[in-house]
Design a protein around this motif. Structure first.
Motif, PDB file in Angstrom:
ATOM      1  N   ALA A   1       2.406 -94.979  47.647  1.00 40.43           N
ATOM      2  CA  ALA A   1       1.359 -95.731  48.335  1.00 40.43           C
ATOM      3  C   ALA A   1       0.484 -96.549  47.400  1.00 40.43           C
ATOM      4  O   ALA A   1      -0.471 -97.177  47.854  1.00 40.43           O
ATOM      5  CB  ALA A   1       0.481 -94.767  49.135  1.00 40.43           C
ATOM      6  N   LEU A   2       0.774 -96.549  46.100  1.00 44.30           N
ATOM      7  CA  LEU A   2      -0.070 -97.251  45.137  1.00 44.30           C
ATOM      8  C   LEU A   2       0.599 -98.536  44.676  1.00 44.30           C
ATOM      9  O   LEU A   2       1.821 -98.690  44.730  1.00 44.30           O
ATOM     10  CB  LEU A   2      -0.373 -96.336  43.954  1.00 44.30           C
ATOM     11  N   THR A   3      -0.233 -99.458  44.210  1.00 48.60           N
ATOM     12  CA  THR A   3       0.246-100.785  43.839  1.00 48.60           C
ATOM     13  C   THR A   3       0.026-101.054  42.358  1.00 48.60           C
ATOM     14  O   THR A   3      -0.556-100.251  41.632  1.00 48.60           O
ATOM     15  CB  THR A   3      -0.503-101.860  44.649  1.00 48.60           C
ATOM     16  N   GLU A   4       0.476-102.226  41.937  1.00 50.27           N
ATOM     17  CA  GLU A   4       0.278-102.632  40.543  1.00 50.27           C
ATOM     18  C   GLU A   4      -1.198-102.732  40.195  1.00 50.27           C
ATOM     19  O   GLU A   4      -1.604-102.487  39.063  1.00 50.27           O
ATOM     20  CB  GLU A   4       0.967-103.981  40.308  1.00 50.27           C
ATOM     21  N   ALA A   5      -2.028-103.073  41.191  1.00 46.46           N
ATOM     22  CA  ALA A   5      -3.476-103.161  40.948  1.00 46.46           C
ATOM     23  C   ALA A   5      -4.069-101.794  40.611  1.00 46.46           C
ATOM     24  O   ALA A   5      -4.987-101.686  39.792  1.00 46.46           O
ATOM     25  CB  ALA A   5      -4.177-103.750  42.171  1.00 46.46           C
ATOM     26  N   ASP A   6      -3.550-100.744  41.241  1.00 44.52           N
ATOM     27  CA  ASP A   6      -4.022 -99.393  40.923  1.00 44.52           C
ATOM     28  C   ASP A   6      -3.686 -99.025  39.486  1.00 44.52           C
ATOM     29  O   ASP A   6      -4.480 -98.412  38.778  1.00 44.52           O
ATOM     30  CB  ASP A   6      -3.393 -98.374  41.878  1.00 44.52           C
ATOM     31  N   VAL A   7      -2.488 -99.398  39.054  1.00 39.69           N
ATOM     32  CA  VAL A   7      -2.063 -99.135  37.676  1.00 39.69           C
ATOM     33  C   VAL A   7      -2.965 -99.888  36.702  1.00 39.69           C
ATOM     34  O   VAL A   7      -3.413 -99.342  35.686  1.00 39.69           O
ATOM     35  CB  VAL A   7      -0.590 -99.526  37.479  1.00 39.69           C
ATOM     36  N   LEU A   8      -3.239-101.149  37.004  1.00 36.01           N
ATOM     37  CA  LEU A   8      -4.075-101.964  36.119  1.00 36.01           C
ATOM     38  C   LEU A   8      -5.494-101.403  36.021  1.00 36.01           C
ATOM     39  O   LEU A   8      -6.079-101.366  34.932  1.00 36.01           O
ATOM     40  CB  LEU A   8      -4.125-103.397  36.635  1.00 36.01           C
TER      41      LEU A   8
ATOM     42  N   THR B   1       4.294 -93.789  43.352  1.00 39.69           N
ATOM     43  CA  THR B   1       3.686 -92.508  43.686  1.00 39.69           C
ATOM     44  C   THR B   1       2.532 -92.299  42.710  1.00 39.69           C
ATOM     45  O   THR B   1       2.447 -92.981  41.680  1.00 39.69           O
ATOM     46  CB  THR B   1       4.692 -91.354  43.535  1.00 39.69           C
ATOM     47  N   PRO B   2       1.642 -91.345  42.986  1.00 35.07           N
ATOM     48  CA  PRO B   2       0.556 -91.083  42.037  1.00 35.07           C
ATOM     49  C   PRO B   2       1.054 -90.757  40.637  1.00 35.07           C
ATOM     50  O   PRO B   2       0.484 -91.209  39.646  1.00 35.07           O
ATOM     51  CB  PRO B   2      -0.177 -89.903  42.672  1.00 35.07           C
ATOM     52  N   PHE B   3       2.114 -89.953  40.544  1.00 36.28           N
ATOM     53  CA  PHE B   3       2.647 -89.613  39.222  1.00 36.28           C
ATOM     54  C   PHE B   3       3.160 -90.854  38.503  1.00 36.28           C
ATOM     55  O   PHE B   3       2.897 -91.068  37.313  1.00 36.28           O
ATOM     56  CB  PHE B   3       3.772 -88.582  39.361  1.00 36.28           C
ATOM     57  N   GLN B   4       3.904 -91.702  39.223  1.00 38.29           N
ATOM     58  CA  GLN B   4       4.448 -92.914  38.612  1.00 38.29           C
ATOM     59  C   GLN B   4       3.346 -93.866  38.172  1.00 38.29           C
ATOM     60  O   GLN B   4       3.443 -94.501  37.112  1.00 38.29           O
ATOM     61  CB  GLN B   4       5.392 -93.615  39.600  1.00 38.29           C
ATOM     62  N   ALA B   5       2.287 -93.982  38.999  1.00 39.44           N
ATOM     63  CA  ALA B   5       1.175 -94.863  38.639  1.00 39.44           C
ATOM     64  C   ALA B   5       0.481 -94.380  37.373  1.00 39.44           C
ATOM     65  O   ALA B   5       0.155 -95.171  36.481  1.00 39.44           O
ATOM     66  CB  ALA B   5       0.177 -94.947  39.795  1.00 39.44           C
ATOM     67  N   ALA B   6       0.259 -93.063  37.280  1.00 39.58           N
ATOM     68  CA  ALA B   6      -0.390 -92.519  36.093  1.00 39.58           C
ATOM     69  C   ALA B   6       0.465 -92.748  34.861  1.00 39.58           C
ATOM     70  O   ALA B   6      -0.038 -93.131  33.801  1.00 39.58           O
ATOM     71  CB  ALA B   6      -0.662 -91.020  36.294  1.00 39.58           C
ATOM     72  N   ARG B   7       1.775 -92.512  34.980  1.00 39.05           N
ATOM     73  CA  ARG B   7       2.651 -92.684  33.826  1.00 39.05           C
ATOM     74  C   ARG B   7       2.727 -94.149  33.403  1.00 39.05           C
ATOM     75  O   ARG B   7       2.707 -94.473  32.220  1.00 39.05           O
ATOM     76  CB  ARG B   7       4.054 -92.154  34.137  1.00 39.05           C
ATOM     77  N   SER B   8       2.786 -95.064  34.388  1.00 44.32           N
ATOM     78  CA  SER B   8       2.834 -96.495  34.062  1.00 44.32           C
ATOM     79  C   SER B   8       1.558 -96.963  33.370  1.00 44.32           C
ATOM     80  O   SER B   8       1.584 -97.863  32.532  1.00 44.32           O
ATOM     81  CB  SER B   8       3.065 -97.318  35.335  1.00 44.32           C
ATOM     82  N   ALA B   9       0.440 -96.332  33.738  1.00 40.34           N
ATOM     83  CA  ALA B   9      -0.839 -96.703  33.117  1.00 40.34           C
ATOM     84  C   ALA B   9      -1.031 -96.033  31.768  1.00 40.34           C
ATOM     85  O   ALA B   9      -1.964 -96.380  31.032  1.00 40.34           O
ATOM     86  CB  ALA B   9      -1.994 -96.326  34.045  1.00 40.34           C
ATOM     87  N   GLY B  10      -0.193 -95.061  31.452  1.00 42.38           N
ATOM     88  CA  GLY B  10      -0.314 -94.375  30.174  1.00 42.38           C
ATOM     89  C   GLY B  10      -1.421 -93.352  30.135  1.00 42.38           C
ATOM     90  O   GLY B  10      -2.002 -93.095  29.082  1.00 42.38           O
ATOM     91  N   VAL B  11      -1.743 -92.757  31.306  1.00 34.34           N
ATOM     92  CA  VAL B  11      -2.792 -91.742  31.359  1.00 34.34           C
ATOM     93  C   VAL B  11      -2.213 -90.475  31.977  1.00 34.34           C
ATOM     94  O   VAL B  11      -1.164 -90.495  32.621  1.00 34.34           O
ATOM     95  CB  VAL B  11      -4.008 -92.216  32.182  1.00 34.34           C
ATOM     96  N   SER B  12      -2.903 -89.370  31.801  1.00 29.60           N
ATOM     97  CA  SER B  12      -2.462 -88.119  32.384  1.00 29.60           C
ATOM     98  C   SER B  12      -2.717 -88.126  33.884  1.00 29.60           C
ATOM     99  O   SER B  12      -3.598 -88.837  34.385  1.00 29.60           O
ATOM    100  CB  SER B  12      -3.198 -86.943  31.744  1.00 29.60           C
TER     101      SER B  12
END
Length: 425
Positions: free
Chosen positions: A130-137, A98-109
């Motif tokens: 709907a987001l992938t590991e590439a979005d986090v990276l 999810t957007p929240f999970q992606a932001a948290r995994s990336a270490g950003v707000s």
């Protein structure tokens, strides 16, 4: 459209910062490939106040597994099987955040992630996974550049925005062109939708390699131009020759031609202009259907391009007449575009130029004289030729001729004295 229709005097907004309170609104992010129905559903839920709101400080203290929704009632975006397969083929990864999970995994707000995703041109998706590991990276990389001090946060947002705008147009053009021009459904017995997957599968690796190659080439050329500047100030506010080329009576043509014919005419004009600008050492800044904007470091290069455009299109019976306006001076460059009084003046000169003619401002004429590309006056040219003949030398060889025209007021810029630019001899 005429040159007066374009407002080139103000730099683009860097992007307003979204107001954020103590609570971060979750689900303002992007995802590629949403269907229109999915977007409408997400918008309706947002309008009815059903978005989940999570306090970031509380959420950070809780160990929420990455595979669980961060809020009840998370939005789900439904895709048809082919759309989902195409997305996974292109992205090379499955949806898992999810957007929240992606932001948290990336270490950003969530706030910063939202600003990055919107800057890249993607729609809010609620709390869909709907987001992938590439979005986090990608988030980690942009945030890392900010943390390292290599980019400020506003500059990182601009990087995201400029990249998103450029690649969005490129992707739309390529898919439209490939599916329309490179496939014939009646020959294969398949619809264009069915052809899309194998076509993308074949083209994706080649296009990706080519995109990186062209980007590196363009980056090398742009860097080379900048480091040649005389001082630091000129690296940002540079002295350039700027030109507009505008098709005459284009509005009338739009009423007379069929849509397909009009599209072919615009494409032929843009293609011809782009090729001529590039071949002679200029840079195509942008196209607006019936008008192109280009720039060159050297006024003589810009002059050659302007005259070549008219000479080339004059011999094409399918093309309307053209007029060109050019100015020389300090120009501000932002996100691949150019701004300032010099750009505005070039635009205004285009609007008053005679058909199939080139008008330049006084600074442009002076620069051509300094470069020995045009004489200051024909009287001066005659004197120089007589002096050279007396000394038994070759007279100066000028490429262009300049003829002053009547002074006239130009909207927003006062009174100017345009010069008519032609070839000499």
């Amino acid at each position: 459209m005429t040159a007066d229709d374009m407002d080139s005097g103000a730099a683009p907004e860097a992007g307003a910062r979204d107001a954020v309170g103590d609570e971060a609104t979750v689900g303002e992010a992007m995802a590629g490939g949403e269907t229109a129905a999915g977007e409408r559903a997400a918008s309706e839920r947002a309008a009815s106040g059903e978005r989940a709101v999570v306090d970031e400080d509380v959420a950070a203290d809780e160990d929420i597994p990455a595979d669980e929704d961060t809020a009840a009632g998370a939005d789900e975006i439904e895709l048809d099987p082919l759309s989902l397969r195409l997305e996974q083929l292109i992205l090379g990864a499955e949806r898992q955040y999810t957007p929240f999970q992606a932001a948290r995994s990336a270490g950003v707000s969530v706030e910063l992630a939202t600003r990055f995703w919107r800057a890249m041109g993607f729609a809010d998706i609620g709390q869909a996974k709907a987001l992938t590991e590439a979005d986090v990276l990608a988030l980690r990389r942009l945030a890392g550049l900010v943390e390292a001090g290599l980019l400020s946060e506003p500059m990182a947002i601009q990087v995201a925005r400029s990249t998103g705008q450029t690649t969005a147009r490129l992707a739309d053009w390529q898919i439209d062109s490939f599916l329309e021009g490179l496939t014939e459904p009646h020959e294969t017995g398949m619809t264009r939708t069915e052809i899309a997957y194998p076509l993308v599968e074949l083209l994706l690796p080649e296009l990706e390699e080519f995109l990186v190659y062209v980007y590196r080439r363009q980056l090398a050329a742009a860097t080379g131009r900048v480091v040649q500047a005389a001082d630091d100030a000129e690296m940002v506010d540079r002295r350039l020759a700027v030109g507009f080329a505008d098709l005459v009576s284009f509005t009338r043509l739009t009423r007379r031609l069929e849509e397909e014919e009009l599209g072919e005419l615009v494409e032929a004009f843009e293609t011809t202009a782009a090729d001529l600008v590039a071949a002679h050492g200029g840079r195509l800044i942008k196209t607006l259907g019936d008008e192109v904007l280009y720039a060159a470091d050297d006024a003589s290069i810009a002059a050659e391009i302007g005259l070549r455009l008219i000479e080339t299109l004059t011999h094409d019976e399918t093309m309307p007449e053209l007029r060109v306006g050019m100015a020389f001076g300090t120009v501000t460059t932002r996100m691949g575009d150019v701004f300032g009084t010099t750009v505005n003046l070039a635009s205004r000169l285009t609007s008053i130029a005679p058909k199939n003619a080139v008008l330049v401002d006084g600074a442009f004429a002076e620069e051509l004289g300094r470069l020995r590309a045009a004489p200051v006056s024909e009287a001066q040219a005659a004197e120089e030729a007589a002096a050279a003949e007396k000394e038994g030398e070759e007279p100066p060889s000028y490429r262009f001729a300049l003829q002053p025209t009547w002074q006239r007021p130009v909207r927003g810029l006062g009174v100017v004295e345009p010069w008519l630019l032609t070839r000499r001899g």
